[in-house]
Design a protein around this motif. Structure first.
Motif, mmCIF file in Angstrom:
data_model
loop_
_atom_site.group_PDB
_atom_site.id
_atom_site.type_symbol
_atom_site.label_atom_id
_atom_site.label_comp_id
_atom_site.label_asym_id
_atom_site.label_seq_id
_atom_site.Cartn_x
_atom_site.Cartn_y
_atom_site.Cartn_z
ATOM 1 N N ALA A 363 0.848 -1.179 0.000
ATOM 2 C CA ALA A 363 0.000 0.000 0.000
ATOM 3 C C ALA A 363 0.890 1.238 0.000
ATOM 4 C CB ALA A 363 -0.919 0.003 1.221
ATOM 5 N N ILE A 364 0.288 2.409 -0.127
ATOM 6 C CA ILE A 364 1.031 3.641 -0.338
ATOM 7 C C ILE A 364 2.100 3.829 0.731
ATOM 8 C CG2 ILE A 364 0.832 6.164 -0.414
ATOM 9 C CD1 ILE A 364 -1.970 5.718 -1.624
ATOM 10 N N GLY A 365 3.329 4.079 0.280
ATOM 11 C CA GLY A 365 4.437 4.274 1.190
ATOM 12 C C GLY A 365 5.311 3.055 1.378
ATOM 13 N N GLY A 366 4.880 1.888 0.915
ATOM 14 C CA GLY A 366 5.718 0.704 1.005
ATOM 15 C C GLY A 366 5.952 0.221 2.420
ATOM 16 N N ASN A 367 4.940 0.332 3.293
ATOM 17 C CA ASN A 367 5.195 0.100 4.710
ATOM 18 C C ASN A 367 5.403 -1.360 5.083
ATOM 19 O OD1 ASN A 367 4.989 2.840 5.367
ATOM 20 N ND2 ASN A 367 2.765 2.726 5.376
ATOM 21 N N ALA A 368 4.996 -2.279 4.258
ATOM 22 C CA ALA A 368 5.173 -3.693 4.615
ATOM 23 C C ALA A 368 6.554 -4.221 4.248
ATOM 24 C CB ALA A 368 4.100 -4.542 3.931
ATOM 25 N N GLY A 369 7.312 -3.452 3.484
ATOM 26 C CA GLY A 369 8.693 -3.800 3.224
ATOM 27 C C GLY A 369 8.921 -4.900 2.214
ATOM 28 N N SER A 370 8.036 -5.057 1.222
ATOM 29 C CA SER A 370 8.207 -6.155 0.273
ATOM 30 C C SER A 370 8.727 -5.710 -1.080
ATOM 31 C CB SER A 370 6.873 -6.900 0.086
ATOM 32 O OG SER A 370 5.892 -6.039 -0.465
ATOM 33 N N GLY A 371 9.302 -4.523 -1.168
ATOM 34 C CA GLY A 371 9.994 -4.130 -2.386
ATOM 35 C C GLY A 371 9.139 -3.363 -3.373
ATOM 36 N N GLY A 372 9.704 -3.156 -4.567
ATOM 37 C CA GLY A 372 9.033 -2.403 -5.603
ATOM 38 C C GLY A 372 9.802 -2.513 -6.898
ATOM 39 N N SER A 373 9.603 -1.537 -7.793
ATOM 40 C CA SER A 373 10.248 -1.609 -9.096
ATOM 41 C C SER A 373 10.380 -0.208 -9.678
ATOM 42 C CB SER A 373 9.434 -2.482 -10.055
ATOM 43 O OG SER A 373 8.192 -1.838 -10.372
ATOM 44 N N ILE A 374 11.243 -0.106 -10.680
ATOM 45 C CA ILE A 374 11.265 1.067 -11.558
ATOM 46 C C ILE A 374 10.885 0.573 -12.941
ATOM 47 C CG2 ILE A 374 12.662 2.847 -12.642
ATOM 48 C CD1 ILE A 374 14.313 3.033 -10.149
ATOM 49 N N LYS A 375 9.782 1.088 -13.455
ATOM 50 C CA LYS A 375 9.307 0.753 -14.791
ATOM 51 C C LYS A 375 9.568 1.952 -15.697
ATOM 52 C CE LYS A 375 5.600 -2.480 -13.502
ATOM 53 N NZ LYS A 375 5.887 -2.597 -12.047
ATOM 54 N N CYS A 376 10.275 1.743 -16.793
ATOM 55 C CA CYS A 376 10.567 2.826 -17.728
ATOM 56 C C CYS A 376 9.819 2.585 -19.036
ATOM 57 C CB CYS A 376 12.064 2.947 -17.977
ATOM 58 S SG CYS A 376 12.986 3.571 -16.552
ATOM 59 N N TYR A 377 9.195 3.643 -19.537
ATOM 60 C CA TYR A 377 8.383 3.601 -20.749
ATOM 61 C C TYR A 377 9.012 4.504 -21.802
ATOM 62 C CZ TYR A 377 4.839 1.708 -17.566
ATOM 63 O OH TYR A 377 4.179 0.958 -16.626
ATOM 64 N N PHE A 378 9.148 4.004 -23.026
ATOM 65 C CA PHE A 378 9.550 4.847 -24.131
ATOM 66 C C PHE A 378 8.331 5.633 -24.610
ATOM 67 C CE2 PHE A 378 13.045 1.606 -25.326
ATOM 68 C CZ PHE A 378 13.913 2.202 -24.409
#
Length: 409
Positions: A363-378
Motif C-alpha cells: 500500500a502507499i508508502g511501502g510500509n510492509a517492506g516487500s519491495g518495488g520496481s522502476i518501470k521505464c516507458y519509451f
C-alpha cells in the motif's frame, strides 16, 4: 500558442563514458569497445528503514539505454529517519532528502561517478517541521536553484533555505512561511514578474470542503511573500500541482484533486498563470476516473503531453495507473491513453523520451517492506508510453525518486 521547445539536455557521448588510452606510444588513440547498453541517466530512490525509528537510505542506480536500471558500485547511502521526499540539483550536483521521522534534511554532493557523498554536516534541522512522522512532504528549488523550499504537511508551513556555493543549506530569515492546511505539493515558475511558488493544500478550508493553492512571489533573497489574493480555491482535496510553462502567455498550473462528487472522481483543474503570477481558473476540467487518487503529473519536453500517476482508493491502492493526456494550447486536457503499472504508484520522472515510474508492492508508502520496481516507458508517436523495461529493486521500502540526466561537458 506554445513557446519553442527547450532542449538544454543532451545525452553524453559513450566515448566520454569509457576510458581512452594511447597505443604503442603513437599519437593515435584506441577507440573504446562498444557498449551495448550504456547509461542515459541516474536514479536515486529513498527508502525507509525496515525497523521503526531507524535511518532510511538512498539507493543509487544507472538508468540504461534499454530502460532498465542497474545499481551503482556504491549501492546506497544513509539518510535520516523516514525519508519522504528528494530533490536533485543537476547543475550544482547536489541532492537533498527530507526526513519526516526526525525533522532533518540530509544533504549530499553528487560525485564524478554519480554516487552520493554526504556533505559536512550531513544533515541539518528542518525548522518548520515540528510535528514529526507526518507524510507526505514535498521539496522543490526556485527557478534559479539558489533556494530550496520544503512543505511540512503536519505544520501548515513551508521551510525556506538558501543554497551555499558548496551546496549547504542555510535557513532564511524568517525560516518559514505559512500555508493552508496540510501542504502536500509544490510547484515553481519563472515569469516576467520574477519567480513564483505554488503550494497545493489538501486540508479543507473555506468554503467548507474546498482545498486551496497558496501562491507566493519569490524575493531576491529567496523569502516568500503572499500574492494578492494569497490563495486560489481548488478541488475538494488537492493532492498535487504541476506547471506547464510551454503554454502561452505565462503557463498553466494543473491542480489534481481526489474524490470529487458522489462518484469520488479524481479531477485535474487547469489554472492560467497571470503576468503577476496569480492563478485564474480556466473553467476546464479533466478526470482520471472514479475512485482514483492522483500522485502527480509530469509533461514531456514539448509540453504537448501530460502524464498523471494515480492509485485506486481503498483496498485497491496497489493498482496504479498512468494516464496520458494531450495538452491543448489553452491548457485543456484530453485523455488519450491509460496504462496499468501494477503495484502502488509513488513517483515518476521524464528523461528526454523516456518516462520512469517508481512503484511499491505494498500500500502507499511501502510500509510492509516487500519491495518495488522502476518501470521505464519509451514515449513514442504522439507521446504514447510503451513499457521498455521493469526492474525489481533491491530496496525493500521505496518512497520517492529523483532522476538526473547525462549532460554534455
Amino acid at each position: 500558442m506554445r513557446f519553442g521547445l527547450r532542449r538544454p539536455i543532451t545525452v553524453l557521448s559513450i566515448v566520454l563514458l569509457v576510458g581512452v588510452s594511447g597505443c604503442g606510444g603513437g599519437s593515435g588513440t584506441v577507440a573504446p569497445p562498444p557498449v551495448a547498453n550504456p547509461p542515459v541517466g541516474f536514479a536515486y530512490v529513498t527508502v525507509t528503514a525496515t525497523s521503526a525509528g531507524g535511518a532510511g537510505s538512498v539507493y543509487e542506480y544507472a538508468v540504461l539505454e534499454d530502460g532498465s536500471v542497474s545499481p551503482l558500485p556504491q549501492i546506497s547511502v544513509i539518510a535520516g529517519v523516514e525519508p519522504a521526499a528528494i530533490a536533485l540539483d543537476q547543475a550544482g550536483r547536489h541532492t537533498y532528502v527530507v526526513n519526516v521521522g526526525d525533522g532533518t534534511i540530509s544533504q549530499y554532493d553528487i560525485a564524478a561517478d554519480n554516487s552520493l557523498v554526504p556533505m559536512n554536516p550531513p544533515t541539518i534541522i528542518n525548522p518548520g517541521m515540528k510535528t514529526l512522522g507526518v507524510m507526505p512532504s514535498a521539496v522543490i528549488f526556485d527557478p534559479t536553484h539558489s533556494f530550496l523550499y520544503v512543505a511540512n504537511s503536519g505544520d501548515a508551513t513551508l521551510s525556506q533555505f538558501s543554497i551555499g556555493s558548496s551546496g549547504q543549506l542555510t535557513p532564511l530569515t524568517p525560516a518559514t512561511a505559512a500555508t493552508g492546511t496540510e501542504p502536500v505539493s509544490i510547484a515553481a515558475t519563472a515569469g516576467p514578474g520574477g519567480g513564483h511558488l505554488y503550494v497545493a493544500n489538501s486540508g479543507a478550508g473555506v468554503p467548507a470542503g474546498m482545498g486551496s493553492v497558496s501562491q507566493f512571489s519569490i524575493g531576491i533573497d529567496g523569502t516568500l511573500a503572499p500574492l494578492n489574493p494569497s490563495t486560489a480555491l481548488a478541488g475538494s482535496s488537492p493532492v498535487a500541482i504541476a506547471i506547464d510553462q510551454t503554454i502561452a502567455p505565462f503557463g498553466t498550473a494543473f491542480v489534481m484533486s481526489d474524490c470529487e462528487g458522489s462518484l469520488c472522481t479524481g479531477s485535474i483543474t487547469p489554472f492560467a498563470l497571470g503576468a503577476g503570477g496569480e492563478l485564474a481558473a480556466t473553467g476546464a476540467e479533466a478526470t482520471t476516473g472514479e475512485h482514483y487518487n492522483a500522485v502527480g503529473m509530469v509533461t514531456d519536453q514539448s509540453g504537448a503531453n501530460a502524464y498523471v500517476l494515480t492509485n485506486l482508493m481503498g483496498v485497491d491502492t496497489n493498482s496504479g495507473a498512468l494516464w496520458q493526456f494531450s495538452v491543448g494550447d489553452s491548457g485543456a486536457l484530453g485523455m488519450t491513453n491509460q496504462v496499468s503499472i501494477g503495484g502502488t504508484a509513488l513517483a515518476q520522472a521524464v528523461l528526454i523520451d523516456t518516462l520512469c515510474v517508481l512503484t511499491s508492492n505494498d500500500a502507499i508508502g511501502g510500509n510492509a517492506g516487500s519491495g518495488g520496481s522502476i518501470k521505464c516507458y519509451f514515449l513514442g508517436a504522439g507521446g504514447a508510453p510503451t513499457l521498455a523495461a521493469s526492474t525489481t529493486l533491491t530496496a525493500a521500502r521505496p518512497v520517492s525518486m529523483a532522476v538526473q540526466y547525462l549532460l554534455s561537458p
